[in-house]
Design a protein around this motif. Sequence first.
Motif, PDB file in Angstrom:
ATOM      1  N   MET A   1       2.933   0.934   5.230  1.00 28.27           N
ATOM      2  CA  MET A   1       4.012   0.488   6.100  1.00 28.27           C
ATOM      3  C   MET A   1       5.047   1.584   6.339  1.00 28.27           C
ATOM      4  O   MET A   1       5.562   1.734   7.436  1.00 28.27           O
ATOM      5  N   ALA A   2       5.356   2.348   5.313  1.00 32.54           N
ATOM      6  CA  ALA A   2       6.353   3.409   5.446  1.00 32.54           C
ATOM      7  C   ALA A   2       5.647   4.724   5.712  1.00 32.54           C
ATOM      8  O   ALA A   2       4.671   5.050   5.053  1.00 32.54           O
ATOM      9  N   GLN A   3       6.139   5.493   6.685  1.00 32.66           N
ATOM     10  CA  GLN A   3       5.517   6.774   6.970  1.00 32.66           C
ATOM     11  C   GLN A   3       5.681   7.731   5.799  1.00 32.66           C
ATOM     12  O   GLN A   3       4.765   8.485   5.488  1.00 32.66           O
ATOM     13  N   ARG A   4       6.847   7.678   5.167  1.00 32.74           N
ATOM     14  CA  ARG A   4       7.083   8.559   4.019  1.00 32.74           C
ATOM     15  C   ARG A   4       7.043   7.722   2.748  1.00 32.74           C
ATOM     16  O   ARG A   4       7.693   6.699   2.655  1.00 32.74           O
ATOM     17  N   PHE A   5       6.236   8.160   1.783  1.00 34.94           N
ATOM     18  CA  PHE A   5       6.035   7.494   0.503  1.00 34.94           C
ATOM     19  C   PHE A   5       5.158   6.243   0.615  1.00 34.94           C
ATOM     20  O   PHE A   5       4.966   5.546  -0.373  1.00 34.94           O
ATOM     21  N   GLY A   6       4.643   5.935   1.800  1.00 33.51           N
ATOM     22  CA  GLY A   6       3.689   4.845   1.936  1.00 33.51           C
ATOM     23  C   GLY A   6       2.288   5.328   1.599  1.00 33.51           C
ATOM     24  O   GLY A   6       2.005   6.529   1.572  1.00 33.51           O
ATOM     25  N   SER A   7       1.394   4.391   1.343  1.00 34.07           N
ATOM     26  CA  SER A   7       0.020   4.724   0.997  1.00 34.07           C
ATOM     27  C   SER A   7      -0.704   5.360   2.180  1.00 34.07           C
ATOM     28  O   SER A   7      -0.594   4.886   3.310  1.00 34.07           O
TER      29      SER A   7
END
Length: 205
Positions: A45-51
């Motif tokens: 879901m998150a561009q940074r720190f997402g899977s």
Amino acid sequence: MSRARIVNILVSSVGGQGGLTLSRVLATASALSGYSVRTGETLGMAQRFGSVVSYVRIGVTEEVYSPLFDVGEAHYMVCMEIIECARSLKYLSGEGLLILDKEIKPPTSMTVAGSGPGVREELLKRIREAVGSDRLLLVPAKEIALRLGASRAANMVLLGALNNVSKLFKDEVVAEAIAYSLSSKAVKSSLLAYNEGVNYVKALS
């Protein structure tokens, strides 16, 4: 060079680590080598720190038409983060090799709850038990990259380790792929990181 007709590689990371760049360099090196190649990815879901999970399928001696492969079909897994590695471990085949950096970036929920200093060791223990020591290659990629003064080049250290054990590409082809895929200011440090990954694995043998 690997004699497998098709080589499946899964790259597991979190956003911001360079997993997508690693898969792009693999694809470029494959094309330069005359191999058929397809890539795909799933993003959190998150561009940074997402899977981030990248699939790379390389047809060494036959055509590849789809980037995706199933659970238990990865010949190589390259993991840049230990929590995401544990989540993706089901993709590794029964004879596959896991290349793992022990970097850990717990999600916010774990951090708030208090993940504790033993989480890394516990996860590593579980991974080692699941895979077996003979199919697990631990590479301190982040540490090596930091020592080189190139903190964002851990992905290239892991690329060097992968290519050393897989023998998929000539080193000069990888160098060309790196120069093609990365910005000009990142090429020199990326090549140094790649060579350090190669040399790290060589020193183990």
